[in-house]
Enzyme design. Structure first.
Site, PDB file in Angstrom:
ATOM      1  N   ASP A  37     -17.738   1.698   3.656  1.00  0.00           N
ATOM      2  CA  ASP A  37     -17.164   1.225   4.913  1.00  0.00           C
ATOM      3  C   ASP A  37     -18.306   0.600   5.722  1.00  0.00           C
ATOM      4  O   ASP A  37     -19.491   0.695   5.372  1.00  0.00           O
ATOM      5  CB  ASP A  37     -16.443   2.349   5.678  1.00  0.00           C
ATOM      6  CG  ASP A  37     -15.444   1.771   6.703  1.00  0.00           C
ATOM      7  OD1 ASP A  37     -15.509   0.561   6.987  1.00  0.00           O
ATOM      8  OD2 ASP A  37     -14.605   2.534   7.217  1.00  0.00           O
TER       9      ASP A  37
HETATM   10  C1  BGC Z   1     -13.024   0.414   9.376  1.00  0.00           C
HETATM   11  C2  BGC Z   1     -12.427  -0.203   8.142  1.00  0.00           C
HETATM   12  C3  BGC Z   1     -12.493  -1.709   8.229  1.00  0.00           C
HETATM   13  C4  BGC Z   1     -13.941  -2.109   8.436  1.00  0.00           C
HETATM   14  C5  BGC Z   1     -14.146  -3.614   8.484  1.00  0.00           C
HETATM   15  C6  BGC Z   1     -14.389  -0.149   9.717  1.00  0.00           C
HETATM   16  O1  BGC Z   1     -14.820   0.263  10.971  1.00  0.00           O
HETATM   17  O2  BGC Z   1     -13.105   1.819   9.203  1.00  0.00           O
HETATM   18  O3  BGC Z   1     -11.095   0.218   7.984  1.00  0.00           O
HETATM   19  O4  BGC Z   1     -11.947  -2.277   7.062  1.00  0.00           O
HETATM   20  O5  BGC Z   1     -14.391  -1.564   9.657  1.00  0.00           O
HETATM   21  O6  BGC Z   1     -13.577  -4.187   9.591  1.00  0.00           O
END
Ligand code: BGC
Length: 756
Positions: free
Chosen positions: A268
């Protein structure tokens, strides 16, 4: 458990990748593992990195980003740089958070799950894939398949509710919708299933918080949707920020290898360096080379993470780790290979520009059939919780007051994670009602209140720029206007609830009611004596004890997307029948959560009234244990009568299928759509089992007076669970099968299911 192996590439493409990898330098291989963000137009330093072969994929900027809106030109420049100007011309993965539609915004995923309609689910994903791919994207960070059982957690909005069986089916439908029959087709995008795993169980409901749970719960509740997504050949999986049982998934060697072989595993956003704040070292609890980023980056690679989103450690630290013998070339090769295989499966080597198609973009984005699908799905997502005296459907005559801070709203209605949604394309509830009632009725409007007057919350919501509009009038002025309008009307439609940003990421709440100032408005409207139809906009289950007690009709509309206004009006005025059913339990009070329907019974009685001899009960002194609205609940504007379920064999031996049937009759005077639900109970087992578990559902449309026999098939797979040694097993004996309109209203039949 074993997962279905992903479809293998043909031999000539394997040879192509072998040859490509043989020509790659170590920095170029590490470049493939590097996922960065960009704005459009892309920044010069990032273009330089792309040209140097130091970037494997790019994520569009987190805040409103324009590439979709302006068509594919901006993104194309990025791909041109990779393909035409880097030494090996390897195309980029181009990613975006396409969560519930792209420019045609569908309802939030929690709402879509309430349709209990896998075709609807798939249509939302297919439509999003068509639009996103026409904008040049080839990868979407969706679906979020985290089971959510705590409505305080704002990201419950992004998932499919509390049930693993339903969640697994929805996960499969999402993957098929996004990836299509052929991932290499220009209108398909690679899915990224998230967040692996247990992210939906944060302690206290606070986003990013860690979870502690029994391994059996992890396997029986939180993992099944991931397993279903992998079985549906999801191209990639994203790790969770949180630690479960002390282990962040970014470092969880065991789970990553067991569940996710053959799937591209991505961190993530910044998830690898964030393990530093978790207080993690290497596997021996040490910091290596005095460098926490190296320590955690090499540990993530060893665990099986293959792409580093924004962490920068793979690109800057793994060379040193390799030189020190702390990671192997085989580990780097395997990660690089996974990225290249994903690109190959997407058809990017064959034609890196196939998805840049302005003509197709112009044709598909916000196409009339996409908007029509959004309207249908939004209507079927709404859940009717109360309808006293058949107040709904309303007549398209008389004077109708449409009141509330969300009534004339085209921004919040799109919900969280709708960055490419343009409020100018959205239909407010007020506009939808005006369009649907036509000239037959007089429609009045007053705002009545702001969404919230809570300054602390407003400051937090507006931290990155104004998100929640405030009316400059005082609460008293707004309310007085609304009351005056309500007095002149035959009926009030009050559209109240949350701002979009009050759910979604980093948007947990400890009070999950309608904000106090809006509840004051509802009370004032109620006191006028004009009947009030409550329409809620929300990204989570809400506590509505006063509303449920007092107001005659309640329709939950969630954040319904760009066609929400039409959809809500279709239901309120009877052009479509309400058919949504809750996929989460709705508590009476936040103090009850978590309150999933499949909780096990305990040794003590639930209600002293049912068992007067016993003093100690497991209920609260100051309120009941049961939810206000149970899992699976939702009314129709007709009534359904259920017969007693029948089985084709009262005793079964071994792995033979069981057929269960039930007669369902539309006993009312209007056409209706019912979701017939089947739950299974294992009353005696070697461990304490859930009270009941969903094991089947069928949607049926019945005319007044019509009866249909609804049939289900159960197999021994439906009986299985993980025992304490984590073996997946089932135990012979009696099973109780309950069928009914929701989890707390079941008619039962029992069978004996023996091993042989
Ligand atoms: C979130 C993800 C997301 C990623 C990119 C993160 O903060 O947990 O779900 O896909 O950001 O935007």
């Amino acid at each position: 458990m074993t997962t279905t192996p992903q479809t293998a590439l043909p031999p000539d493409r394997v040879a192509f990748l072998d040859d490509l990898m043989a020509r790659m330098t170590l920095p170029e291989k590490l470049g493939q593992l590097n996922l960065i963000t960009t704005n459009i137009p892309v920044e010069d330093d990032k273009l330089a990195e792309i040209r140097a072969g130091r970037v494997g994929g790019m994520l569009g900027g987190l805040f409103p980003c324009t590439f979709g809106v302006n068509g594919p030109e901006g993104l194309r420049a990025v791909q041109e740089a990779a393909v035409r100007e880097s030494r090996l011309g390897i195309p980029l993965l181009l990613a975006y958070d396409v969560i519930h539609g792209h420019q045609t915004v569908f309802p939030i995923p929690l709402a879509v799950s309430c349709t209990w309609d896998l075709d609807h689910v798939e249509v939302t994903a297919r439509t999003a894939a068509r639009e996103a791919s026409a904008s040049g994207l080839n990868w979407v960070f969706s679906p979020m398949v985290d089971i959510g059982r705590d409505p305080r957690w704002g990201r419950i909005a992004e998932g499919s509710g509390e049930d693993p069986y339903l969640g697994a089916q929805i996960a499969g439908a999402m993957i098929h919708g996004l990836q299509g029959d052929d991932l290499s087709s220009p209108d398909s995008v690679m899915a990224c299933v998230k967040h692996f795993v247990g992210y939906g169980a944060p302690e206290g409901g606070r986003d990013y918080n860690n979870a502690d749970m029994s391994p059996a719960r992890l396997w029986d509740v939180y993992l099944p949707p991931f397993q279903a997504a992998v079985a549906a050949e999801a191209g990639s999986v994203m790790m969770a920020f949180s630690a479960v049982n002390g282990m962040p998934s970014h470092a969880d060697t065991d789970l990553l290898s067991k569940i996710l072989p053959g799937v591209l595993k991505v961190s993530d956003f910044d998830g690898i360096p964030e393990m530093i704040a978790h207080g993690l070292g290497d596997e021996a609890g040490q910091i290596v080379a005095d460098d926490p980023l190296q320590t955690l980056s090499e540990r993530a690679l060893r665990a099986g993470v293959q792409m580093d989103m924004m962490g920068k450690g793979f690109i800057t630290r793994l060379e040193a780790a390799l030189a020190a013998g702390r990671v192997t070339m085989a580990q780097i090769d395997s990660a690089c290979r996974a990225v290249l295989e994903a690109k190959e499966k997407l058809g990017l080597f064959a034609d890196p520009f196939a998805r840049f198609d302005p003509a197709r973009a112009a044709q598909v984005i916000l196409a009339p059939q996409h908007r029509q699908a959004a309207r249908t799905v939004a209507a079927d997502s709404c859940v009717l919780l109360k309808n006293d005296g058949d107040l709904l459907p309303l007549a398209k005559t008389g004077t109708i007051a449409v009141v509330g801070p969300l009534a004339d709203d085209t921004k919040n209605v799109l919900g969280p994670w709708a960055f490419q949604g343009d409020p100018a394309t959205a239909v407010s509830v007020l506009a939808g009602i005006r369009a649907v009632v036509g000239d037959g009725a007089t429609v009045l409007h007053a705002r009545g209140a702001n969404i919230t007057e809570d300054r602390r919350m407003l400051d937090l919501l507006n931290f990155a720029g104004p998100k929640v509009d405030l009316d400059p009038r005082t609460p008293e002025e707004m309310q007085a206007e609304a009351v005056e309008v309500a007095r002149r009307a035959d009926v009030v439609i009050a559209v109240v609830g949350e701002a979009a940003e009050m759910s979604g990421e980093s948007a947990s709440r400890m009070d999950i009611g309608i904000p106090e100032n809006q509840r004051d408005l509802l009370k004032a409207l109620h006191q006028t004596g004009t009947p009030v139809v409550l329409v809620t906009m929300n990204g989570r289950p809400l506590t509505l004890p006063w509303e449920a007690e007092t107001l005659p009709a309640i329709l939950v509309s969630w954040f319904g997307g760009c066609e929400a206004g039409h959809a809500v009006a279709d239901l309120l005025f009877g052009d479509r029948v309400p058919s949504g059913r809750l996929t989460t339990s709705w508590p009476r009070h936040v103090g009850q959560v978590p309150l999933p329907y499949d909780r096990a019974t305990t040794g003590r009685p639930g209600n002293p009234a049912n068992d007067p001899g016993k003093y100690s009960t497991r209920c609260y002194l100051d309120g009941p244990s049961e939810p206000l609205f149970p899992f699976g609940f939702g009314l129709s504007t007709t009534v359904f009568a259920y017969g007693v379920p029948q089985v084709d064999a009262p005793v079964l031996r071994g792995d033979v299928p069981l057929t269960v049937t039930v007669e369902v009759t539309n006993a009312g005077t209007r056409t209706g759509v019912e979701t017939v639900q089947l739950y299974l109970t294992d009353p005696v087992a070697s461990v304490v089992r859930p009270g009941r578990q969903l094991r089947g559902f069928r949607k049926v449309r019945l005319e007044p007076g019509q009866t249909q026999t609804v049939s289900f098939t159960l197999t021994t797979a439906d009986l299985e669970f993980h025992d304490q040694a984590l073996n997946r097993t089932w135990e012979p004996g009696q099973f109780i099968i309950g069928i009914g309109p929701h989890s707390a209203d079941l008619k039962t039949v029992s069978v004996d299911w023996l091993k042989d």
